[in-house]
Design an enzyme around this catalytic site. Structure first.
Site, PDB file in Angstrom:
ATOM      1  N   VAL A  16      66.001 -40.504   1.103  1.00 30.60           N
ATOM      2  CA  VAL A  16      66.170 -41.188  -0.192  1.00 30.60           C
ATOM      3  C   VAL A  16      67.442 -42.033  -0.196  1.00 30.60           C
ATOM      4  CG1 VAL A  16      66.208 -40.904  -2.687  1.00 30.60           C
ATOM      5  CG2 VAL A  16      64.970 -39.247  -1.291  1.00 30.60           C
ATOM      6  N   LYS A 106      65.524 -31.880  -7.456  1.00 28.00           N
ATOM      7  CA  LYS A 106      64.746 -31.041  -8.399  1.00 28.00           C
ATOM      8  C   LYS A 106      65.191 -29.592  -8.391  1.00 28.00           C
ATOM      9  CE  LYS A 106      62.077 -32.078  -4.593  1.00 28.00           C
ATOM     10  NZ  LYS A 106      61.464 -33.262  -4.081  1.00 28.00           N
ATOM     11  N   GLY A 135      58.529 -38.546  -7.447  1.00 28.16           N
ATOM     12  CA  GLY A 135      59.099 -39.691  -6.729  1.00 28.16           C
ATOM     13  C   GLY A 135      59.059 -40.962  -7.551  1.00 28.16           C
ATOM     14  N   GLY A 188      55.909 -35.881  10.410  1.00 28.41           N
ATOM     15  CA  GLY A 188      56.993 -36.038   9.441  1.00 28.41           C
ATOM     16  C   GLY A 188      56.541 -35.899   7.993  1.00 28.41           C
ATOM     17  N   GLU A 191      58.285 -30.618   6.354  1.00 30.75           N
ATOM     18  CA  GLU A 191      59.605 -30.275   6.903  1.00 30.75           C
ATOM     19  C   GLU A 191      59.447 -29.288   8.059  1.00 30.75           C
ATOM     20  OE1 GLU A 191      62.582 -31.276   5.620  1.00 30.75           O
ATOM     21  OE2 GLU A 191      61.642 -32.464   4.034  1.00 30.75           O
ATOM     22  N   LYS A 206      59.511 -28.646  -9.921  1.00 34.23           N
ATOM     23  CA  LYS A 206      59.118 -29.840 -10.686  1.00 34.23           C
ATOM     24  C   LYS A 206      58.450 -29.470 -12.006  1.00 34.23           C
ATOM     25  CE  LYS A 206      58.540 -32.493  -6.441  1.00 34.23           C
ATOM     26  NZ  LYS A 206      57.571 -32.744  -5.360  1.00 34.23           N
ATOM     27  N   GLY A 303      58.824 -40.297  -0.500  1.00 34.50           N
ATOM     28  CA  GLY A 303      58.981 -41.445   0.390  1.00 34.50           C
ATOM     29  C   GLY A 303      60.202 -42.248   0.003  1.00 34.50           C
TER      30      GLY A 303
HETATM   31  N1  LIG Z   1      62.254 -37.303   0.564  1.00 28.33           N
HETATM   32  C1  LIG Z   1      61.634 -37.599  -0.553  1.00 28.33           C
HETATM   33  O1  LIG Z   1      60.646 -38.329  -0.537  1.00 28.33           O
HETATM   34  C2  LIG Z   1      62.121 -37.074  -1.877  1.00 28.33           C
HETATM   35  C3  LIG Z   1      61.369 -37.342  -3.046  1.00 28.33           C
HETATM   36  C4  LIG Z   1      61.855 -36.893  -4.281  1.00 28.33           C
HETATM   37  C5  LIG Z   1      63.041 -36.192  -4.336  1.00 28.33           C
HETATM   38  N2  LIG Z   1      63.742 -35.915  -3.174  1.00 28.33           N
HETATM   39  C6  LIG Z   1      64.996 -35.187  -3.291  1.00 28.33           C
HETATM   40  O2  LIG Z   1      66.050 -36.055  -2.887  1.00 28.33           O
HETATM   41  C7  LIG Z   1      67.084 -35.302  -2.292  1.00 28.33           C
HETATM   42  C8  LIG Z   1      67.333 -35.844  -0.880  1.00 28.33           C
HETATM   43  O3  LIG Z   1      66.140 -35.699  -0.130  1.00 28.33           O
HETATM   44  P1  LIG Z   1      65.960 -36.393   1.315  1.00 28.33           P
HETATM   45  O4  LIG Z   1      64.525 -36.250   1.639  1.00 28.33           O
HETATM   46  O5  LIG Z   1      66.581 -37.726   1.318  1.00 28.33           O
HETATM   47  O6  LIG Z   1      66.793 -35.380   2.206  1.00 28.33           O
HETATM   48  P2  LIG Z   1      67.272 -35.578   3.710  1.00 28.33           P
HETATM   49  O7  LIG Z   1      66.544 -36.680   4.359  1.00 28.33           O
HETATM   50  O8  LIG Z   1      67.274 -34.245   4.330  1.00 28.33           O
HETATM   51  O9  LIG Z   1      68.793 -36.064   3.527  1.00 28.33           O
HETATM   52  C9  LIG Z   1      69.774 -35.211   3.026  1.00 28.33           C
HETATM   53  C10 LIG Z   1      71.116 -35.885   3.151  1.00 28.33           C
HETATM   54  O10 LIG Z   1      72.118 -35.007   2.633  1.00 28.33           O
HETATM   55  C11 LIG Z   1      73.157 -34.872   3.577  1.00 28.33           C
HETATM   56  N3  LIG Z   1      73.713 -33.532   3.520  1.00 28.33           N
HETATM   57  C12 LIG Z   1      73.080 -32.358   3.764  1.00 28.33           C
HETATM   58  N4  LIG Z   1      73.934 -31.332   3.635  1.00 28.33           N
HETATM   59  C13 LIG Z   1      75.121 -31.884   3.312  1.00 28.33           C
HETATM   60  C14 LIG Z   1      76.371 -31.354   3.067  1.00 28.33           C
HETATM   61  N5  LIG Z   1      76.592 -30.036   3.140  1.00 28.33           N
HETATM   62  N6  LIG Z   1      77.400 -32.214   2.762  1.00 28.33           N
HETATM   63  C15 LIG Z   1      77.167 -33.547   2.691  1.00 28.33           C
HETATM   64  N7  LIG Z   1      75.973 -34.115   2.913  1.00 28.33           N
HETATM   65  C16 LIG Z   1      74.973 -33.275   3.222  1.00 28.33           C
HETATM   66  C17 LIG Z   1      72.534 -35.128   4.935  1.00 28.33           C
HETATM   67  O11 LIG Z   1      73.566 -35.543   5.828  1.00 28.33           O
HETATM   68  P3  LIG Z   1      73.270 -35.942   7.352  1.00 28.33           P
HETATM   69  O12 LIG Z   1      72.348 -37.115   7.271  1.00 28.33           O
HETATM   70  O13 LIG Z   1      74.594 -36.316   7.901  1.00 28.33           O
HETATM   71  O14 LIG Z   1      72.663 -34.724   7.967  1.00 28.33           O
HETATM   72  C18 LIG Z   1      71.522 -36.202   4.598  1.00 28.33           C
HETATM   73  O15 LIG Z   1      72.119 -37.472   4.669  1.00 28.33           O
HETATM   74  C19 LIG Z   1      66.622 -33.843  -2.327  1.00 28.33           C
HETATM   75  O16 LIG Z   1      67.103 -33.235  -3.491  1.00 28.33           O
HETATM   76  C20 LIG Z   1      65.117 -33.973  -2.408  1.00 28.33           C
HETATM   77  O17 LIG Z   1      64.513 -32.850  -3.012  1.00 28.33           O
HETATM   78  C21 LIG Z   1      63.302 -36.334  -1.961  1.00 28.33           C
END
Ligand SMILES: NC(=O)c1ccc[n+]([C@@H]2O[C@H](COP(=O)([O-])OP(=O)(O)OC[C@H]3O[C@@H](n4cnc5c(N)ncnc54)[C@H](OP(=O)(O)O)[C@@H]3O)[C@@H](O)[C@H]2O)c1
Length: 429
Positions: A16, A106, A135, A188, A191, A206, A303
């Protein structure tokens, strides 16, 4: 006249965060009537990681909470995830300082939403989370803003794209749960640790948030009853199809005089119904308003692009200066809803049994159901099964959950029944 500039700090640069950085570098003026957005700081775990967006010219912060506290940004965007730890500390830091927060998290909002709302409202600061549910499909604003003139009675939908993708693939390719999950992980879509998705917890976060928005109460994730899709067998998908249904992971919240029932479980939706026809990674939601009636929305629930667009919409709201309670009602008036015990729920069910191939079995099952006050709606017997028994499947008329559970217990104890019956609910749609 030059547009004003809004400075934002972004913590979390994964799917994101990367999507948001790309959106902002391509369209910093995305908000037609608002400011130009500029990113003045970023934070994540590993500075040197290869990322979807170029961060080489952006100031780096090792500590997300320090970025949240910095006077070099006007808005803090939290895209780390998780209900505890760094994400929570950073969001609290920003809110205490009166800095607007946008998050997609969430888990954080479902678990700590009421306390964070109190912090936000104490400093008259927005806390926005459109991206946390569905999303890019705007469910949060719809419930918090557009439905406020009505009384919402119920919300129900498909809120986890990973589960819907797996169920769709199982049906369309005839493969078992484990095989499809492994492929989803390789591609992908799931998870490496899929528990949050397939265990139903993500959908639980949610629906807890949607219930809070719909009914003006505090989110109460702990009171949600949650069952995931890990026990859904291909056999049930096929048998349900023969009966005219498709299995979906349904998240629902319903208000009654007794309180609010929040549930996530696999359920049968009739073929042709919008929930049954929501396929792949799509999300879908029904909102039932007392006077508006039924609204249905469907769209991407995850996404980089869609989720970043939802984050951007919240940033645009901050530019307008609009102030609303975080969850419909002011934080001081938010009480956890009275959770309604599921045994009081009344609904129809699907039962799948494996029985000995001998006379009198069906009569014994029917009598046992009648003794437990469960009446049969439809019945299907399949040709002999390899496991040495005969699968029989039946659907019931609407019955209190307690009677269904008792019927399943009694049927499981019959000598001719070879394995514990499988019960799935039929969605009330
Ligand atoms: N993916 C989706 O489509 C989606 C949709 C709706 C909501 N969300 C929500 O959006 C949020 C992010 O999701 P995502 O899919 O983007 O997650 P992600 O790809 O796993 O990215 C998480 C990010 O957080 C960083 N991070 C993790 N632990 C950390 C820490 N202790 N200190 C500082 N930074 C830290 C990671 O750093 P590094 O990159 O350096 O490891 C990474 O950049 C979550 O709450 C998720 O539930 C995601």
């Amino acid at each position: 006249m030059a547009k004003p500039v809004l400075r934002i700090g972004i913590a979390g640069l994964g799917t994101v965060g990367g999507g948001l950085l790309n959106l902002l570098s391509e369209r910093p003026d995305f908000a037609p009537a608002g400011a130009t957005v500029t990113v003045t700081g970023v934070s994540a775990r590993e500075r040197t990681r290869t990322r979807a967006a170029d961060i080489s010219n952006l100031p780096w912060w090792d500590d997300a909470a320090a970025l949240a506290a910095s006077s070099e940004n006007d808005v803090f965007v939290e895209l780390i995830g998780g209900s505890e730890g760094v994400a929570k500390a950073a969001v609290e830091t920003a809110l205490r300082r009166g800095k607007p927060v946008v998050t997609a998290n969430k888990a954080l909002i479902a678990v700590h939403g009421a306390a964070l709302a109190a912090l936000a409202e104490a400093s008259n600061t927005p806390l926005l989370f459109e991206a946390a549910v569905m999303g890019g499909t705007p469910a949060v604003k719809m419930l918090r803003e557009a439905m406020v003139g009505d009384q919402v009675e119920a919300v129900a939908g498909i809120l986890n794209g990973t589960c819907n993708y797996i169920l769709t693939q199982m049906e369309e390719t005839g493969r078992a749960f484990g095989e499809v999950l492994a492929e989803a992980q390789r591609l992908g879509y799931a998870e490496a640790d899929p528990t949050t998705d397939i265990g139903g917890f993500d959908a639980g976060h949610k629906i807890a948030i949607l219930a809070a928005l719909a009914f003006g109460c505090a989110p109460n994730f702990a009171a949600a009853e949650i069952e995931g899709i890990d026990q859904v067998e291909l056999l049930d998908i096929n048998l349900a199809h023969d009966l005219g249904y498709r299995i979906r992971l349904v998240a629902q919240a319903e208000r009654s005089e007794a309180g609010v029932a929040v549930r996530v479980h696999p359920a049968l939706a009739p073929l042709g119904h919008p929930l049954a026809e929501t396929k792949g990674a799509l999300n879908a939601l029904f909102i039932e308003g007392r006077t508006i009636g039924r609204i249905f929305i469907q769209g991407p629930g995850a996404g980089a692009g869609p989720t970043a667009a939802a984050v951007a919409a919240d940033i645009a709201d901050i530019m307008t200066g609009a102030r609303r309670p975080v969850f419909q009602a002011p934080a001081a008036a938010l009480a956890p809803f009275a959770a309604v015990d599921a045994t009081h729920a009344v609904g129809r069910a699907y039962l799948r049994l494996l029985v000995k191939d001998e006379p009198g079995v069906i009569a014994a099952v029917s009598e046992t159901l009648a003794e437990a006050n469960v009446s049969i709606d439809s019945f299907l017997q399949k040709p002999v099964h390899d496991a040495g028994g005969v699968p029989i499947v039946l659907t019931t008329h609407a019955t209190p959950e307690s009677a269904l559970v008792e019927a399943v217990r009694r049927i499981g104890a019959l000598p001719a029944v070879l394995q514990a019956p499988r019960m799935l609910r039929i969605a009330r749609v």
